[in-house]
Design a protein around this motif. Structure first.
Motif, PDB file in Angstrom:
ATOM      1  N   LYS A 179     -45.934 104.008  -1.969  1.00  0.00           N
ATOM      2  CA  LYS A 179     -46.757 102.810  -1.840  1.00  0.00           C
ATOM      3  C   LYS A 179     -46.501 101.893  -3.020  1.00  0.00           C
ATOM      4  CE  LYS A 179     -50.648 104.897   0.690  1.00  0.00           C
ATOM      5  NZ  LYS A 179     -52.116 105.184   0.640  1.00  0.00           N
ATOM      6  N   GLY A 180     -46.521 100.603  -2.728  1.00  0.00           N
ATOM      7  CA  GLY A 180     -46.300  99.637  -3.803  1.00  0.00           C
ATOM      8  C   GLY A 180     -44.956  99.869  -4.466  1.00  0.00           C
ATOM      9  N   SER A 181     -44.966  99.949  -5.781  1.00  0.00           N
ATOM     10  CA  SER A 181     -43.722 100.188  -6.519  1.00  0.00           C
ATOM     11  C   SER A 181     -43.600 101.647  -6.955  1.00  0.00           C
ATOM     12  CB  SER A 181     -43.658  99.277  -7.752  1.00  0.00           C
ATOM     13  OG  SER A 181     -44.772  99.511  -8.593  1.00  0.00           O
ATOM     14  N   GLY A 182     -44.520 102.490  -6.496  1.00  0.00           N
ATOM     15  CA  GLY A 182     -44.423 103.911  -6.833  1.00  0.00           C
ATOM     16  C   GLY A 182     -45.679 104.397  -7.541  1.00  0.00           C
ATOM     17  N   PRO A 183     -45.697 105.647  -7.917  1.00  0.00           N
ATOM     18  CA  PRO A 183     -44.592 106.601  -7.843  1.00  0.00           C
ATOM     19  C   PRO A 183     -44.387 107.178  -6.447  1.00  0.00           C
ATOM     20  CG  PRO A 183     -46.518 107.695  -8.703  1.00  0.00           C
ATOM     21  CD  PRO A 183     -46.903 106.252  -8.525  1.00  0.00           C
ATOM     22  N   LEU A 184     -43.243 107.808  -6.254  1.00  0.00           N
ATOM     23  CA  LEU A 184     -42.952 108.544  -5.036  1.00  0.00           C
ATOM     24  C   LEU A 184     -43.685 109.880  -5.106  1.00  0.00           C
ATOM     25  CD1 LEU A 184     -41.117 108.672  -2.446  1.00  0.00           C
ATOM     26  CD2 LEU A 184     -39.442 109.836  -3.883  1.00  0.00           C
ATOM     27  N   THR A 185     -44.375 110.247  -4.024  1.00  0.00           N
ATOM     28  CA  THR A 185     -45.110 111.513  -4.029  1.00  0.00           C
ATOM     29  C   THR A 185     -44.567 112.451  -2.956  1.00  0.00           C
ATOM     30  OG1 THR A 185     -46.817 110.746  -2.480  1.00  0.00           O
ATOM     31  CG2 THR A 185     -47.204 110.361  -4.831  1.00  0.00           C
ATOM     32  N   VAL A 186     -44.595 113.742  -3.262  1.00  0.00           N
ATOM     33  CA  VAL A 186     -44.226 114.798  -2.317  1.00  0.00           C
ATOM     34  C   VAL A 186     -45.419 115.737  -2.215  1.00  0.00           C
ATOM     35  CG1 VAL A 186     -42.661 116.714  -1.820  1.00  0.00           C
ATOM     36  CG2 VAL A 186     -41.772 114.634  -2.893  1.00  0.00           C
ATOM     37  N   ASN A 187     -46.002 115.807  -1.025  1.00  0.00           N
ATOM     38  CA  ASN A 187     -47.204 116.617  -0.791  1.00  0.00           C
ATOM     39  C   ASN A 187     -48.321 116.261  -1.767  1.00  0.00           C
ATOM     40  OD1 ASN A 187     -45.869 118.033   1.297  1.00  0.00           O
ATOM     41  ND2 ASN A 187     -44.909 119.379  -0.208  1.00  0.00           N
ATOM     42  N   GLY A 188     -48.434 114.947  -2.032  1.00  0.00           N
ATOM     43  CA  GLY A 188     -49.509 114.447  -2.890  1.00  0.00           C
ATOM     44  C   GLY A 188     -49.227 114.527  -4.374  1.00  0.00           C
ATOM     45  N   LYS A 189     -48.086 115.056  -4.771  1.00  0.00           N
ATOM     46  CA  LYS A 189     -47.766 115.194  -6.200  1.00  0.00           C
ATOM     47  C   LYS A 189     -46.685 114.193  -6.591  1.00  0.00           C
ATOM     48  CE  LYS A 189     -49.055 120.034  -6.009  1.00  0.00           C
ATOM     49  NZ  LYS A 189     -48.613 121.440  -6.068  1.00  0.00           N
ATOM     50  N   ALA A 190     -46.972 113.439  -7.662  1.00  0.00           N
ATOM     51  CA  ALA A 190     -46.058 112.375  -8.081  1.00  0.00           C
ATOM     52  C   ALA A 190     -44.815 112.951  -8.746  1.00  0.00           C
ATOM     53  CB  ALA A 190     -46.775 111.434  -9.043  1.00  0.00           C
ATOM     54  N   ASN A 192     -41.786 112.298 -11.420  1.00  0.00           N
ATOM     55  CA  ASN A 192     -41.331 111.500 -12.559  1.00  0.00           C
ATOM     56  C   ASN A 192     -39.814 111.371 -12.442  1.00  0.00           C
ATOM     57  OD1 ASN A 192     -40.640 110.316 -14.941  1.00  0.00           O
ATOM     58  ND2 ASN A 192     -41.631 111.820 -16.272  1.00  0.00           N
ATOM     59  N   GLU A 193     -39.352 110.216 -11.997  1.00  0.00           N
ATOM     60  CA  GLU A 193     -37.943 110.043 -11.646  1.00  0.00           C
ATOM     61  C   GLU A 193     -37.146 109.257 -12.685  1.00  0.00           C
ATOM     62  OE1 GLU A 193     -37.455 110.042  -7.058  1.00  0.00           O
ATOM     63  OE2 GLU A 193     -38.834 108.413  -7.541  1.00  0.00           O
ATOM     64  N   ASP A 194     -37.700 109.120 -13.876  1.00  0.00           N
ATOM     65  CA  ASP A 194     -37.032 108.311 -14.898  1.00  0.00           C
ATOM     66  C   ASP A 194     -35.643 108.847 -15.256  1.00  0.00           C
ATOM     67  OD1 ASP A 194     -39.248 106.735 -14.938  1.00  0.00           O
ATOM     68  OD2 ASP A 194     -40.107 107.624 -16.756  1.00  0.00           O
ATOM     69  N   SER A 195     -35.436 110.155 -15.128  1.00  0.00           N
ATOM     70  CA  SER A 195     -34.171 110.741 -15.584  1.00  0.00           C
ATOM     71  C   SER A 195     -33.004 110.453 -14.653  1.00  0.00           C
ATOM     72  CB  SER A 195     -34.325 112.258 -15.747  1.00  0.00           C
ATOM     73  OG  SER A 195     -34.593 112.875 -14.498  1.00  0.00           O
ATOM     74  N   TYR A 196     -33.291 110.044 -13.417  1.00  0.00           N
ATOM     75  CA  TYR A 196     -32.163 109.837 -12.496  1.00  0.00           C
ATOM     76  C   TYR A 196     -32.199 108.528 -11.713  1.00  0.00           C
ATOM     77  CZ  TYR A 196     -35.519 111.906  -9.146  1.00  0.00           C
ATOM     78  OH  TYR A 196     -36.628 112.200  -8.398  1.00  0.00           O
ATOM     79  N   VAL A 197     -33.375 107.893 -11.579  1.00  0.00           N
ATOM     80  CA  VAL A 197     -33.420 106.608 -10.878  1.00  0.00           C
ATOM     81  C   VAL A 197     -32.773 105.530 -11.750  1.00  0.00           C
ATOM     82  CG1 VAL A 197     -34.968 104.774 -10.084  1.00  0.00           C
ATOM     83  CG2 VAL A 197     -35.360 107.134  -9.379  1.00  0.00           C
ATOM     84  N   TYR A 198     -31.991 104.673 -11.121  1.00  0.00           N
ATOM     85  CA  TYR A 198     -31.250 103.615 -11.828  1.00  0.00           C
ATOM     86  C   TYR A 198     -32.195 102.778 -12.683  1.00  0.00           C
ATOM     87  CZ  TYR A 198     -27.968  99.707 -12.385  1.00  0.00           C
ATOM     88  OH  TYR A 198     -27.141  98.733 -12.890  1.00  0.00           O
ATOM     89  N   ALA A 199     -31.771 102.539 -13.916  1.00  0.00           N
ATOM     90  CA  ALA A 199     -32.598 101.784 -14.859  1.00  0.00           C
ATOM     91  C   ALA A 199     -32.950 100.414 -14.296  1.00  0.00           C
ATOM     92  CB  ALA A 199     -31.861 101.638 -16.188  1.00  0.00           C
ATOM     93  N   GLY A 200     -34.221 100.073 -14.356  1.00  0.00           N
ATOM     94  CA  GLY A 200     -34.684  98.784 -13.854  1.00  0.00           C
ATOM     95  C   GLY A 200     -35.182  98.848 -12.420  1.00  0.00           C
ATOM     96  N   ASN A 201     -34.864  99.950 -11.695  1.00  0.00           N
ATOM     97  CA  ASN A 201     -35.361 100.116 -10.325  1.00  0.00           C
ATOM     98  C   ASN A 201     -36.758 100.724 -10.332  1.00  0.00           C
ATOM     99  OD1 ASN A 201     -32.516 100.915  -8.176  1.00  0.00           O
ATOM    100  ND2 ASN A 201     -32.911  99.156  -9.474  1.00  0.00           N
ATOM    101  N   THR A 202     -37.540 100.389  -9.335  1.00  0.00           N
ATOM    102  CA  THR A 202     -38.817 101.068  -9.117  1.00  0.00           C
ATOM    103  C   THR A 202     -38.592 102.183  -8.098  1.00  0.00           C
ATOM    104  OG1 THR A 202     -39.360  99.440  -7.416  1.00  0.00           O
ATOM    105  CG2 THR A 202     -40.200  99.042  -9.643  1.00  0.00           C
ATOM    106  N   PRO A 203     -39.384 103.262  -8.155  1.00  0.00           N
ATOM    107  CA  PRO A 203     -39.191 104.367  -7.204  1.00  0.00           C
ATOM    108  C   PRO A 203     -39.259 103.919  -5.750  1.00  0.00           C
ATOM    109  CG  PRO A 203     -40.627 105.058  -8.987  1.00  0.00           C
ATOM    110  CD  PRO A 203     -40.430 103.583  -9.139  1.00  0.00           C
ATOM    111  N   CYS A 204     -40.093 102.922  -5.448  1.00  0.00           N
ATOM    112  CA  CYS A 204     -40.220 102.403  -4.086  1.00  0.00           C
ATOM    113  C   CYS A 204     -39.802 100.932  -4.062  1.00  0.00           C
ATOM    114  CB  CYS A 204     -41.656 102.510  -3.588  1.00  0.00           C
ATOM    115  SG  CYS A 204     -42.368 104.156  -3.783  1.00  0.00           S
ATOM    116  N   SER A 205     -39.271 100.521  -2.945  1.00  0.00           N
ATOM    117  CA  SER A 205     -38.913  99.111  -2.776  1.00  0.00           C
ATOM    118  C   SER A 205     -40.063  98.395  -2.080  1.00  0.00           C
ATOM    119  CB  SER A 205     -37.639  98.975  -1.933  1.00  0.00           C
ATOM    120  OG  SER A 205     -36.565  99.638  -2.560  1.00  0.00           O
ATOM    121  N   VAL A 206     -40.461  97.276  -2.621  1.00  0.00           N
ATOM    122  CA  VAL A 206     -41.574  96.523  -2.040  1.00  0.00           C
ATOM    123  C   VAL A 206     -41.003  95.595  -0.972  1.00  0.00           C
ATOM    124  CG1 VAL A 206     -43.544  95.015  -2.502  1.00  0.00           C
ATOM    125  CG2 VAL A 206     -42.762  96.638  -4.244  1.00  0.00           C
ATOM    126  N   ASP A 207     -40.835  96.132   0.223  1.00  0.00           N
ATOM    127  CA  ASP A 207     -40.368  95.338   1.362  1.00  0.00           C
ATOM    128  C   ASP A 207     -40.937  95.951   2.626  1.00  0.00           C
ATOM    129  OD1 ASP A 207     -38.597  97.444   2.355  1.00  0.00           O
ATOM    130  OD2 ASP A 207     -37.292  96.958   0.678  1.00  0.00           O
TER     131      ASP A 207
END
Length: 317
Positions: A179-190, A192-207
């Motif tokens: 939802k929104g710009s994140g975070p991405l949740t799996v079974n209700g648990k957020a 932390n994707e900072d270690s692999y998501v491209y710098a400057g990207n949000t976990p979710c795309s607002v579209d």
């Protein structure tokens, strides 16, 4: 006879007469120590092999150039077996997995563990066959004969196979939400994707084309996303396809385990730490049981309060 005996003692050079036997015959002469007779027991008079008979010559080893075709054949067979059952090289054609993978990287994919029934796990980077024509519109490579041959035996990445590479976010039974710009949740648990998501990207795309979603992964499927979230047409953008954006486990070629080329980018591809937390979904049966226990206890209390003869051990007679 006396003269002959003296001559023998004085070093006479002639042949020494052999003493006679009582029957008048001569005692047979013995062979001298040099072996003038035949040692081979063939009854011949010579101690050496007959003339013209030679020792067998040792075989001359085959030249390297004669052995080379055989070595090449063995190497090609081994390469084909390795590519089919163990490890295969794949080339990264796009930027959808930046910065984990760069365009032009070569990765080695483990194809062995799926043969033993192992299924993809959350956090793994996997290569899979295109499930619903995700690569429609992408340019089709036109390899030459040599490139085609080398790709068949695994010495070059395949140019004709329609394969993609993404990260597994959810497996069968998982509910994934963004939802929104994140975070991405799996079974209700957020996550932390900072270690692999491209710098400057949000976990979710607002579209409104798939960037916002909530899905539950069916049995035998996985949900995949690229690490470059704003540059990856992954499961999110194929929810209208036949598989609704999910990838059948049977389409998975294997897990990418290492970046093999170029040498400056040699590295392994481990599962990020955020997937180490307990992300498992509670089983529906367990949830039902947990909800039923309070209801049964409440009903029992009501029965007990309304009928004094009802005790905790059953009905009094």
């Amino acid at each position: 006879m006396g003269d002959l005996a003296v001559g023998a003692r004085s070093g006479h050079d002639g042949p020494e007469e052999q003493p006679e036997r009582p029957d008048g015959s001569a005692t047979p002469a013995t062979n001298d120590v040099t072996g003038s007779g035949s040692d081979s027991g063939d009854g011949g008079g010579g101690g050496t092999k007959e003339q013209g008979e030679q020792e067998p010559k040792p075989k001359k080893p085959r030249s390297f150039w004669k052995e080379l075709p055989l070595l090449i054949g063995i190497a090609l067979v081994l390469a084909l077996l390795i590519k089919t059952f163990l490890v295969q090289a794949f080339s990264i054609p796009s930027d959808s997995m930046q910065n984990t993978l760069q365009q032009g990287d070569r990765v080695l994919v483990d194809k062995l563990t799926p043969w033993f029934g192992s299924e993809p796990s959350r956090g793994e980077v996997v290569v899979f066959h295109d499930p619903d024509n995700w690569l429609a519109g992408e340019p089709t490579p036109n390899p030459n004969a040599v490139q085609t041959f080398l790709s068949k035996i695994g010495l070059m990445p395949s140019a004709n196979e329609k394969d993609l590479i993404k990260r597994v976010i959810g497996v069968a039974g998982d509910t994934i939400e963004c939802k929104g710009s994140g975070p991405l949740t799996v079974n209700g648990k957020a996550l932390n994707e900072d270690s692999y998501v491209y710098a400057g990207n949000t976990p979710c795309s607002v579209d409104d084309q798939g960037g916002q979603f909530k899905v539950t992964v069916p049995k035998g499927k996985i949900w995949v996303m690229g690490d470059h979230r704003q540059n990856s047409l992954d499961s999110r953008y194929h929810q209208q396809d036949d598989h609704q954006g999910f990838v059948p486990v049977g389409n998975v070629v294997g897990r990418a385990i290492v970046i093999a080329w170029p040498p400056t980018r040699w590295d392994t591809l481990p599962i990020p730490d955020t997937f180490d937390q307990n992300l498992s979904a509670a089983a529906p049966g367990a949830l039902g049981l947990a909800g039923a226990v309070p209801l049964v206890l409440w009903r029992r209390r009501r029965l007990t309060a309304g009928n004094p003869r009802v005790s905790g051990r059953g009905t009094a007679g």
